[in-house]
Design an enzyme around this catalytic site. Structure first.
Site, PDB file in Angstrom:
ATOM      1  N   ARG A 250     -30.600  -6.728  -5.672  1.00  0.00           N
ATOM      2  CA  ARG A 250     -31.033  -6.285  -7.005  1.00  0.00           C
ATOM      3  C   ARG A 250     -32.561  -6.473  -7.150  1.00  0.00           C
ATOM      4  NH1 ARG A 250     -29.978  -7.850 -13.320  1.00  0.00           N
ATOM      5  NH2 ARG A 250     -29.374  -5.790 -13.949  1.00  0.00           N
TER       6      ARG A 250
ATOM      7  N   ASP B 288     -28.462 -16.299 -16.588  1.00  0.00           N
ATOM      8  CA  ASP B 288     -27.852 -15.377 -15.628  1.00  0.00           C
ATOM      9  C   ASP B 288     -28.224 -15.750 -14.193  1.00  0.00           C
ATOM     10  OD1 ASP B 288     -26.402 -13.193 -14.806  1.00  0.00           O
ATOM     11  OD2 ASP B 288     -27.401 -11.778 -16.149  1.00  0.00           O
TER      12      ASP B 288
ATOM     13  N   ASP C  14       9.180 -41.358  17.459  1.00  0.00           N
ATOM     14  CA  ASP C  14       8.386 -41.154  18.679  1.00  0.00           C
ATOM     15  C   ASP C  14       8.417 -39.650  18.981  1.00  0.00           C
ATOM     16  OD1 ASP C  14       7.225 -41.124  21.099  1.00  0.00           O
ATOM     17  OD2 ASP C  14       8.704 -42.403  22.109  1.00  0.00           O
TER      18      ASP C  14
ATOM     19  N   CYS D  67     -23.674 -17.143 -16.811  1.00  0.00           N
ATOM     20  CA  CYS D  67     -23.387 -15.772 -16.405  1.00  0.00           C
ATOM     21  C   CYS D  67     -23.847 -15.645 -14.967  1.00  0.00           C
ATOM     22  CB  CYS D  67     -24.164 -14.820 -17.314  1.00  0.00           C
ATOM     23  SG  CYS D  67     -24.014 -13.082 -16.851  1.00  0.00           S
TER      24      CYS D  67
ATOM     25  N   ASP E 137     -31.693  -8.808 -21.246  1.00  0.00           N
ATOM     26  CA  ASP E 137     -32.748  -8.519 -20.268  1.00  0.00           C
ATOM     27  C   ASP E 137     -33.785  -7.536 -20.838  1.00  0.00           C
ATOM     28  OD1 ASP E 137     -34.085  -8.348 -17.909  1.00  0.00           O
ATOM     29  OD2 ASP E 137     -32.375  -7.686 -16.717  1.00  0.00           O
TER      30      ASP E 137
ATOM     31  N   ASP F 139     -18.893  -8.535 -16.192  1.00  0.00           N
ATOM     32  CA  ASP F 139     -19.723  -7.387 -16.576  1.00  0.00           C
ATOM     33  C   ASP F 139     -18.863  -6.180 -16.912  1.00  0.00           C
ATOM     34  OD1 ASP F 139     -22.183  -8.509 -16.506  1.00  0.00           O
ATOM     35  OD2 ASP F 139     -22.863  -7.564 -14.655  1.00  0.00           O
TER      36      ASP F 139
ATOM     37  N   ASN G 134     -27.990 -13.332 -10.633  1.00  0.00           N
ATOM     38  CA  ASN G 134     -27.440 -12.042 -10.210  1.00  0.00           C
ATOM     39  C   ASN G 134     -27.507 -11.726  -8.721  1.00  0.00           C
ATOM     40  OD1 ASN G 134     -26.481 -11.024 -12.691  1.00  0.00           O
ATOM     41  ND2 ASN G 134     -28.587 -10.752 -13.361  1.00  0.00           N
TER      42      ASN G 134
END
Ligand code: GLA
Length: 725
Positions: free
Chosen positions: A440, A475, A53, A523, A364, A545, A477
């Site tokens: 980006r 990817d 209790d 990625c 890329d 990276d 980003n």
């Protein structure tokens, strides 16, 4: 391995060779964790639950002042009934109230494991599943909590699903998959923190009062926090001590809580982040939360990692890649960035073939008007200046050289400067009252929309219809902002974060089923979405990276807590390193990159013949040791977060081949001779150093160890190869 039910004690015992997980039904209505740890054979209730209790206790049963949910260990914690710790669930009923009072009803034991709808989840070979059914009477809600125990790894997966059996819609505003109550708090907490180019730093601290929360609200699991926590004995290390670990099989927002209770207990939770989340549950609908994997090891962090490795290799990664060795690749990114012609790339590919590379990856810059990062994401057709006759003839040339071909895509994104955005400005995540934000130079496509997902599936299927593309680097980003969908009504806008991830999984499930032999590499600006959810579709991830060998020692070491080396893409890059400017020996760059899934990412055309010769030898060497690196056992030996360098070793499953690696960061004055002791060898066996032909006992290498010579140079590396006689 099995699941037993002891009817008299109302106890469920989930066990395999090393581990027991014991649950008990309390007062016929609640479920408590009674024991989790090293395997015990039979549970006789020696560690009785004792109730007192206590001040501020709220009593479910007014005849029993000692019983309060606030001190009861609970496997699924209710809401608004006097358990004042963080709850597993929060609902919003049609009248605006939120109390959730579900009680245990019944159980089921199954010999299999069902896949989770729309979500990645572990496959159920060698497993059994316990499903606990709870029922919320006031609103006619059924809640199922499932546990699967595996024979081949010390893991239990847990998931939760909730069904509205009633006639009225309600809203889930919080649903955490796992809730584990320990009866003490005497643990250290280990987590992985980081950022872009600095992923997976190991942080260890004492569990402290209050709530410690790890989370991501970035729309992805993120490089900042990994959806993983481990609790360990304060003296636990790589080889000794109890470790309890939790990881989320999910790639979006998450929350993990570690909460010290008022009487020194500990609650650990993991699941979907409740902030910016809600889910409407209409009558007859169900919702399933993503899976959490729980691991227990009494052999310290190595045991934990090995359990996670087996779990991911045998139960998450697609079966066709489980035993497949990964190709040595050359990636064009740091070799050429956006600035290349196809002739230059072919020159690069020829050199690559000449040094032994197996896969050429066009990163890329190959599509639309893409000559910088401000253009053409979304326009997945060949850049007409760089490839006037399209990609096919170029790919054909690469294949003719005897190389495989792979290509980079970032399908979840679109640039403002793209045909796709001009055509479909409402396809991005945005709010109607503000300008969309760029990161980006790009926007995030709204994957909560079925039309967007179907469009991407079609575009990528077109690309992959060229059967010579056998690898995709996928990817992602930027993180999600202005998270809102043009198609959903107001009361469903908080579903968008989760619907985004479900959309992504739908795309990946469709593509990986349609093109089962294409190797996907995940990625997100490196290891920004390195989690068990993505691993279910993509058997490897670009670890960071940051390609600097010295930084990579830490990043790969931290990553290895959860992920086996075969999943970690690691590349030898140029010096001075493009991220940190450091100049490291080619040998050290190789020693670090060969400790994972080896690749090269540099302009071979700029290298002198001597360097090319070294690279040729490295690749030849890697091909010989690849089965041990990629399919053997991995042991961490020296923690680079605390020392002047790091060390680890690999042992083939049959213990015949051993490779040990030591990287020393700085050359120090007053050199104290260092020794590394290897792990995982056969004690009684004799091993021969393949270079010096010296002979050593397995026990000797493990207990006496190897002395590491002094070298008056920074960033040195040592690699030893041993063979069992
Ligand atoms: C991200 C990836 C890199 C490279 C670039 C290309 O940063 O992590 O490896 O692919 O995008 O833009």
């Amino acid at each position: 391995m099995g699941i037993d039910y002891q009817k008299d004690k109302q106890v469920f015992h989930l066990y395999n060779k090393n581990m027991s997980y014991i649950l008990q039904i309390i007062k016929g209505e609640f479920v408590s964790l009674r024991y989790w740890g090293r395997r015990i054979h039979c549970f006789h209730d020696s560690n009785k639950l004792l109730f007192y209790d206590r001040g501020f206790g709220v009593n479910i049963d007014k005849e029993d002042r000692t019983f309060s949910l606030d001190t009861l260990p609970q496997e699924f914690s209710t809401n608004g009934l006097g358990d004042f710790r963080s709850s597993s669930i929060a609902m919003e009923w049609s009248d605006g109230t939120s109390v959730f009072d579900a009680r245990y009803q019944s159980y089921e034991i199954r010999q299999d494991k069902q896949p989770l709808p729309g979500l990645p989840s572990a496959s159920g070979e060698f497993s059994q599943t316990l499903i606990l059914h709870f029922y919320e009477e006031a609103h006619d809600i059924q809640l199922d909590v499932s546990y699967t125990i595996f024979e081949d790894c010390d893991c239990i997966t847990r998931n939760v699903s909730i069904s509205n059996l009633g006639e009225t819609s309600c809203k889930i505003t919080k649903l955490l998959t796992s809730n584990t109550d320990f009866n003490h708090r005497d643990f250290d907490l280990v987590t992985l923190h980081g950022s872009h180019t600095n992923e997976k730093n190991i942080v260890r601290r004492k569990v402290s009062d209050g709530i410690t929360m790890l989370s991501s609200l970035r729309g992805t699991s993120s490089p900042q926090q990994t959806p993983f926590i481990a609790l360990c004995d304060p003296n636990a290390n790589e080889a000794y001590g109890n470790v309890y670990a939790f990881a989320f099989v999910y790639s979006g927002n998450f929350m993990a809580n570690v909460e010290v209770g008022q009487y020194g207990s500990l609650r650990v939770q993991m699941g979907l982040h409740p902030e910016a989340f809600s889910w409407e549950l209409a009558p007859k609908e169900s919702f399933t939360a993503p899976e959490v994997v729980l691991t227990y090891s009494y052999t310290g962090f190595t045991g934990m990692s090995h359990a996670f490795y087996t779990f991911s290799q045998q139960h998450l990664i697609k079966p066709q890649f489980r035993n497949q060795l990964r190709p040595v690749l050359l990636n064009s990114w740091e070799a050429a960035y956006f600035d290349f012609t196809q002739e230059q790339l072919l020159e690069l590919a020829k050199k690559a073939k000449d040094v032994g590379i197996e896969l050429f990856v066009l990163d890329d810059g190959w599509f639309g008007q893409r000559n910088d990062d401000a253009h053409s994401l979304g326009d997945w057709y060949a850049n007409k200046e760089k490839f006037p006759h399209g990609l096919d003839p170029f790919i054909h040339e690469i294949i003719k050289l005897g190389l495989r071909f792979g290509i980079w895509v970032e399908p979840e994104m679109v640039n403002e400067e793209s045909e796709l955005y001009r055509k479909h400005p409402d396809w991005i995540l945005h709010v109607p009252y503000a300008k969309p934000l760029v990161g980006r130079n790009q926007f995030v496509l709204d994957l909560s929309r079925a039309d967007v997902c179907e469009y991407l599936i079609e575009q990528l299927s077109n690309l992959l219809s060229n059967k010579n593309i056998t690898y995709i680097k996928w990817d992602m980003n930027r993180h999600l902002t202005q998270v809102s969908s043009a198609l959903l009504p107001a009361h469903k806008q908080k579903e968008v974060y989760h619907r985004y991830v479900l959309g992504l999984y739908h795309i990946l499930e469709t593509l990986t089923s349609r093109f089962p032999n294409v190797l996907f590499e995940g990625c997100s600006s490196g290891g920004g979405r390195f989690d068990f959810g993505m691993l279910s579709y993509m058997p490897q991830t670009w670890t960071s990276d940051n390609t600097d060998a010295i930084c990579r020692v830490n990043i790969q070491y931290g990553t290895s807590l959860l992920f086996p080396p075969i999943t970690m893409a690691a590349h030898v890059s140029a010096v001075p390193n493009h991220q940190v400017g450091r100049i490291t020996p080619l040998m050290t760059r190789y020693a670090v990159a060969m400790s994972g899934n080896l690749g090269y990412e540099l302009n071979l055309n700029e290298m002198i013949e001597e360097e090319l010769h070294c690279i040729r030898e490295q690749i030849e060497n890697y091909k010989n040791i690849r089965p041990t690196i990629q399919q053997g056992d991995f042991y961490r030996l020296k923690n680079p977060f605390h020392q002047n360098g790091g060390a680890w070793n690999f042992v083939s499953k049959d213990k015949k081949h051993v490779i040990a690696i030591y990287i020393r960061t700085l050359s120090m004055p007053a050199y104290c001779v260092e020794t590394i002791t290897l792990r995982g060898l056969e004690e009684d066996a004799i091993y021969r150093n393949s270079e010096t032909q010296e002979i050593f006992g397995g026990d000797e290498l493990m207990y006496a160890g190897i002395s590491i010579p002094r070298v008056r140079e920074d960033f040195t590396s040592f690699i030893w190869y041993f063979e069992k006689l």
